[in-house]
Design a protein around this motif. Structure first.
Motif, PDB file in Angstrom:
ATOM      1  N   TYR A 316       0.835  -1.204   0.000  1.00  0.00           N
ATOM      2  CA  TYR A 316       0.000   0.000   0.000  1.00  0.00           C
ATOM      3  C   TYR A 316       0.873   1.260   0.000  1.00  0.00           C
ATOM      4  O   TYR A 316       0.611   2.224  -0.734  1.00  0.00           O
ATOM      5  N   TYR A 320       0.953   4.142  -3.191  1.00  0.00           N
ATOM      6  CA  TYR A 320       0.580   5.540  -3.057  1.00  0.00           C
ATOM      7  C   TYR A 320       1.777   6.466  -2.839  1.00  0.00           C
ATOM      8  O   TYR A 320       1.608   7.630  -2.483  1.00  0.00           O
ATOM      9  N   TRP A 373      -7.810   3.381   8.383  1.00  0.00           N
ATOM     10  CA  TRP A 373      -6.853   3.147   7.296  1.00  0.00           C
ATOM     11  C   TRP A 373      -7.320   3.802   5.989  1.00  0.00           C
ATOM     12  O   TRP A 373      -6.514   4.151   5.129  1.00  0.00           O
ATOM     13  N   PHE A 374      -8.632   3.978   5.825  1.00  0.00           N
ATOM     14  CA  PHE A 374      -9.161   4.603   4.614  1.00  0.00           C
ATOM     15  C   PHE A 374      -8.532   5.973   4.343  1.00  0.00           C
ATOM     16  O   PHE A 374      -8.326   6.350   3.195  1.00  0.00           O
ATOM     17  N   ARG A 377      -2.706   8.732   3.927  1.00  0.00           N
ATOM     18  CA  ARG A 377      -2.044   8.987   2.661  1.00  0.00           C
ATOM     19  C   ARG A 377      -0.641   9.579   2.830  1.00  0.00           C
ATOM     20  O   ARG A 377      -0.014   9.966   1.848  1.00  0.00           O
ATOM     21  N   ASP A 446      -7.908   2.208  -7.001  1.00  0.00           N
ATOM     22  CA  ASP A 446      -8.217   2.758  -5.677  1.00  0.00           C
ATOM     23  C   ASP A 446      -9.410   2.069  -5.032  1.00  0.00           C
ATOM     24  O   ASP A 446      -9.428   1.838  -3.819  1.00  0.00           O
ATOM     25  N   TYR A 447     -10.440   1.757  -5.822  1.00  0.00           N
ATOM     26  CA  TYR A 447     -11.630   1.116  -5.257  1.00  0.00           C
ATOM     27  C   TYR A 447     -11.324  -0.283  -4.739  1.00  0.00           C
ATOM     28  O   TYR A 447     -11.923  -0.744  -3.766  1.00  0.00           O
ATOM     29  N   TRP A 449      -8.503  -1.184  -3.380  1.00  0.00           N
ATOM     30  CA  TRP A 449      -7.843  -0.991  -2.089  1.00  0.00           C
ATOM     31  C   TRP A 449      -8.869  -0.696  -0.992  1.00  0.00           C
ATOM     32  O   TRP A 449      -8.749  -1.183   0.134  1.00  0.00           O
ATOM     33  N   LYS A 450      -9.907   0.088  -1.323  1.00  0.00           N
ATOM     34  CA  LYS A 450     -10.946   0.383  -0.334  1.00  0.00           C
ATOM     35  C   LYS A 450     -11.703  -0.884   0.053  1.00  0.00           C
ATOM     36  O   LYS A 450     -12.073  -1.072   1.218  1.00  0.00           O
ATOM     37  N   ILE A 453      -9.493  -2.852   2.517  1.00  0.00           N
ATOM     38  CA  ILE A 453      -9.502  -2.253   3.856  1.00  0.00           C
ATOM     39  C   ILE A 453     -10.834  -2.518   4.557  1.00  0.00           C
ATOM     40  O   ILE A 453     -10.872  -2.845   5.752  1.00  0.00           O
ATOM     41  N   ALA A 454     -11.947  -2.397   3.817  1.00  0.00           N
ATOM     42  CA  ALA A 454     -13.262  -2.645   4.407  1.00  0.00           C
ATOM     43  C   ALA A 454     -13.393  -4.092   4.870  1.00  0.00           C
ATOM     44  O   ALA A 454     -13.981  -4.367   5.930  1.00  0.00           O
TER      45      ALA A 454
END
Length: 485
Positions: A316, A320, A373-374, A377, A446-447, A449-450, A453-454
């Motif tokens: 991650y 980024y 975590w969302f 950055r 990006d989605y 990665w979300k 995390i979720a």
């Protein structure tokens, strides 16, 4: 004569009945006192071995039976300190380095395999290597638990250490995916499974009053290995290559293996007071206890998402641009550094507040942090997340053994029950990170990665809710036993 004889007979019958009544009252009083003792020990979080004669069904494995009523309680033989007892803690500390220390270090291997050795394999496929290693560590308890109860502790220790070290040397020679899967996933995983549960269970033979704290001290070996091994690998791999970097770690563990092989052994006083009977690999009575089932189910959810940051935080940070490649490897080290304190403070508090209560608190905290975590950055936020999540991870991974003790009324079945719980948890570890890898698929999305995390945050939340339910059922059961007195 007949009348006199009849009167004597009636008097004798009355006296006999009176004795019988006294005897029944004493038996009831004894049962009531025993129930009071059980309830008190459950509330305190420790259940010492009872002096009951339980006749389990005969199967294939010889394990210790509960002590006969005429014998002293085995719990009285627990020294709760002394040189010999603390040497067991030292040996268990080394075992944790060789088992969970390697599992917690897999993040650096995950990144190396994805960027160098196994570039043709997907993130999910590579995750199966580390998750299989962790799953076999847990599921192996289904066999090592009853074998530990049967007195095969030293056999398990020697076999497990050999397989872990041999697996590392074989990993250093691997070139393709299936070779790494067999060496690092299967061989090391089976070795870890033979080592982990017995090394935790044996401490209950030497400590009672400070059991949770001692298990926390022992478990510090896990993050210490997770700190040292990634640094060794990341510093040596660019200079001497993947093979020699892995062999150096194997040589370190080979030298440390002397400690558990020489010093660790079952408590002789307890072993001498036990008879051996046939015992199954599964304690069927546990399957009828709602607190035990709720505990196992909660563990599945919690551990399914617990190791996602350990596997993917470094990747991650690279995705980024949060940290350079040489610096990103230290994020795994920071996760494990935070875990050191997370294995001491929560376990210290568990001796006063209860292991189940601390499990609920640390798992809920890890879930909240995973949701945070969302928004991370930058480097400062990533470092803070790594340290805090590592702290809470340390509590979640180190508290279950002492919590299982509080749910086990017969300590002769402790190893078996630990093995049953770790089988549930191991299945979650097996599929957790590969599911996260399947969700991710494309590291540039990006989605995706979300979604990863979720997945971690939600499963941790469900785990904390399940353990809260376990505590409620546990207290309700203890209250019912108290009302029966």
């Amino acid at each position: 004569m007949e009348r006199g004889g009849k009167e004597k007979k009636d008097n004798f019958q009355v006296a006999y009945d009176h004795v019988g009544i006294d005897r029944n009252e004493k038996e009831k009083e004894s049962d009531s006192n025993l129930s009071k003792q059980d309830a008190a020990e459950i509330f305190e979080g420790f259940v010492f071995e009872q002096t009951r004669n339980v006749e389990p069904p005969p199967t294939e494995v010889m394990t210790p039976a509960a002590a006969e009523p005429s014998k002293p309680a085995i719990g009285l033989s627990v020294p709760d300190g002394g040189l010999e007892a603390w040497l067991q803690v030292l040996g268990a500390f080394v075992v944790m380095m060789a088992t969970w220390g390697l599992v917690n270090s897999f993040g650096v291997y995950q990144t190396y395999y994805e960027t160098e050795l196994l570039r043709s394999s997907s993130s999910s496929e590579i995750s199966w290597i580390g998750s299989l290693q962790g799953a076999l560590l847990m599921i192996g308890g289904l066999a090592s638990g009853p074998l530990f109860d049967a007195g095969y502790f030293r056999h398990l220790t020697a076999t497990g250490l050999f397989l872990v070290i041999f697996g590392l040397f074989m990993t250093s020679l691997c070139q393709v995916y299936w070779q790494v899967l067999l060496a690092q996933g299967v061989c090391i995983g089976i070795g870890c499974g033979a080592l982990f549960l017995p090394s935790a269970a044996i401490l209950s033979q030497y400590f009672a009053r400070r059991r949770a704290l001692v298990l926390g001290i022992q478990s510090v070996g896990s993050p210490l290995g997770g700190i040292v091994f990634p640094i060794i690998f990341s510093r040596l791999q660019p200079r001497v290559g993947f093979g020699w970097a892995t062999r150096v770690i194997a040589c370190i563990l080979l030298a440390l293996a002397v400690v558990p092989l020489v010093f660790m052994h079952p408590n002789r006083n307890i072993a001498a007071g036990r008879a051996y009977r046939k015992r199954a690999f599964i304690d069927k009575t546990a399957l009828r206890e709602s607190p035990f089932l709720a505990f196992a189910g909660a563990g599945m959810f919690a551990f399914m998402g617990l190791y996602v940051p350990f596997f993917y935080l470094q990747l991650y940070a690279l995705r980024y641009g949060i940290a350079r490649e040489d610096l990103s490897a230290y994020l795994v080290t920071l996760l494990n550094a935070g875990s050191v304190f997370g294995r001491l403070l929560p376990n210290f508090l568990a001796d006063h507040l209860g292991s189940l209560n601390m499990l609920v608190a640390t798992t809920l905290g890890a879930s909240i942090l995973a949701f945070g975590w969302f928004g991370i950055r930058d480097l400062g936020g990533t470092i803070a997340f790594a340290l805090l999540f590592g702290f809470l991870n340390g509590g979640v991974t180190s508290l279950p053994p002492s919590a299982i003790v509080s749910l086990t009324p017969d300590m002769a079945r402790l190893g078996t029950r630990m093995g049953m719980v770790f089988t549930f948890v191991g299945s979650a570890v097996l599929v957790g990170t590969p599911i996260a890898g399947a969700i991710l698929r494309d590291v540039e999305d990006d989605y995706r990665w979300k979604g990863l995390i979720a997945f971690s945050a939600v499963t941790l939340f469900l785990g904390s809710a399940g353990w809260a339910l376990t505590q409620a059922l546990h207290l309700k059961r203890a209250k019912e036993k108290g009302n029966e007195m």
